[in-house]
Design an enzyme around this catalytic site. Sequence first.
Site: not given
Length: 643
Positions: A2, A364
Site C-alpha cells: 500500500c 525474494s
Amino acid sequence: MCGIAGLFDRTGTRMFDADLLDAMTDSLSHRGPDDRGTHRAPGVALGHRRLSIIDLSAGHQPLFNEDGSVVVVYNGEIYNFAELMADLRARGHVFQTRCDTEVIVHAWEEWGAHCVERFRGMFAFALYDAGRGDLFLARDRLGIKPLYYTELKDGTIAFGSELKALLEIPDLPREIDPKAVEEYFAFGYVPDPRSIYTGVFKLAPGCVQIVHRGARLGAPWQYWDVTFDDAAPQRSEATNAEALRAGLTDAVRARLVADVPLGAFLSGGVDSSAVVASMVAAGAASIETSAIGFGESDYDESSYARRVAEHCGAHHHARQVASDDFDLLEILPAVYDEPFADSSAIPTYRLCEQTREHVVVALSGDGGDEVFAGYRRHRWHHYEELVRRRLSQRVRGPLFGVLGKIYPKLDWAPKPLRAKATLQALARETVDGYFSTLAVVPAVQRERLYAPEFKQRLSGYRAVDHLRAVMAAAPTDHHLSRAQYADIKTYLPGDILTKVDRASMAHGLEVRVPMLDHPFVEWAGGVAPGQKLRGREGKYILKKAFEPRLPRDVLYREKMGFAVPLASWFRGPLAHRVRASLQGGPLRSCGLFEGAAIDRLVEEHMEGTQDRSQTIWALLMFAGFLEKVHEKPAQRTRAPVSA
C-alpha cells in the site's frame, strides 16, 4: 502492499485541505490500485491507497478502533497477526475484520509505542490517537518498507510512503542538501535518515517517531537493532546448518499466507534458490518463478534459474532484457524520486513487470549477502584486516600508499591483476579502507567533479563520516561483523530494499523478504564469523545448509550479481545520449559540478582508456532527478495547506 500519506497539526485545530490530501494520496496510486480512502478531522488528515492481499472484501483504510478514537493507515504485512489477534481478543478487544491492519490499533491501545516490538513482518504506518493527541509513525526493523516525513514552516508534520507524496505540498522547500549530494555520489543512494532535500527525512529502520500535540518534533526512538554474539559458545556446523534450514523454512512459511496468487523471484543465485527450495519444504502447492536475463553471457544467470526451477518443480517464466532496452532512463528518476545510482534497477524493474503478469505477491532472496557475509568486499575486507593486524599504520601507510599510487589502474585486465584498489585500501585505516570498496564514485573523482562553490557549502563534510559513525555504533568488535552491520544499516535499506520496493510498487506487486525475518536475522547474528566466511567462500553456512536441497554447482559457482553492461552501452548505443545529457541541461546549470571535469571523464570512457561507467550512470541519474523531479512543480498550484 500500500501507500500512505498524511498531515498532522500539533495544535489539534486545523482542518487540512481535502484537495491536498487527495493529491498526496493519489500520487501513490501505483502502490495501491485496488482501493483508496481518506480521513480528515481537526488536527489530522490521513490518506491510503490499497493493494489487496489478505481479507480482500474488508480491510479498507483508514481503519479505526471500536469508538473511533484511534485510526491507522498502514503499508506492509504483519505475519504473526493471527496470534496477536487471539491474544488481544483474550484481553477484551473486539475485531471487525480478519486483516492484520486492525491488529495495529488494538495493539497500540494495549501496549502503546512498544506494540511494534511484538510485530513480525514488514511495515510502515501512521497512527493517530485522538484521546492522547499523538501521531505515531513506525517503520519495520530492517527498513523493508519506506516512510518519509518533514516539518513544514507552520509546524505541520507531513509524511508519505514516497517522497512524491510530500512533493505535492506547494509549501515544501526543495532545497537540495549538500551532504546528501556527497553521500549520493559516494554510496549511490542517500542513506537514512537523510533525504536529498534539507528538512525531509526518512524514518530509519527499527525506529518510531511520536509527535505529541502541542510539542516540538523530537528525535526518533530506536526500538530494535541488529545484534552479534561473537563471544557466545559456538554451535557446530551441522547444528547451525540444520537450524538455518528450519529457520528459513519457518520464515518462508509465514510469508505464504495470501488471498492472491503468489510466486518468487529466481535469479539462479544462492539466496533466491534457497528461498524457492524452502517454499517447497514449507508445503507450497505450486510455485511460479520469474527471472530476467541479458544477451551478454557475462551478465546472464538465466540458465541456472531454469535449472533450479526444474529441480524444485516450479513453473518458471523467463525473459531477456534487450541490449537496447534504454527506455527506463526516462522512467527511473520519477520511480525513485531521489537520485538512485544502482543500475540493476533496470533489470529489477523489468523483473517486477514480468512477475506481476503471473502473481500479486513474490518472495525474494534479498538480505542473504548482508546476513551471511556474501559480498566480495566482505572477503577482501577480511584479508585486508589480517594485514592491518600484522603491520602498523606507520608501515602500511607509506608502503601501500606508494604501491597503490604507482600501480596502474587495469580495468581491462583479469581480476587478479586489478590490485590498485586493494593496495590503496591497505594504506588506509579500517573504515576508510572499507569505504573505498563501497564508493560508487571514488573520492578523487568526486573532488574533481564538484564546483568550488559547492565544496564550500560542504564545509569539509565527507560521506565516509556517515559510515564511520555507523561502524562505531556496531555492537561487535569483530571486523567481519562490523562490516555486515554497516551493510545492514546502510546498503541494505538504502540501496537493495529501496530498489525492490519502488520497482515492485510501480507495478502493484508485493515483495516479501524471508531472509530478513527478524528472528532469523537475530539467530544468524549468533553464528560465528568463520562459519559465514570460510576461506574464499562467502555465505558458507548457508551453502552447507542447502546442500541436501539444491545442486552443488548452483551453490558453489562464482557470484555474478544482478549487473548491467554499462561500459559497453555508454561506448555504443548510448554514447549520444550520454553526451547530450551530461554536456548540457540542468546538470550544467545547477551549480554543483565542474563542466570541464564531466567532459574529461566522458572522453576518458569513450576513448576506452578508463572505465567511468559507474560515475557516468550516477551523473545520468542525478540529471534525471533534476529534470523529472526537482524542477517539476507540484501538481497543485493552490498554496494553502489548510482550509
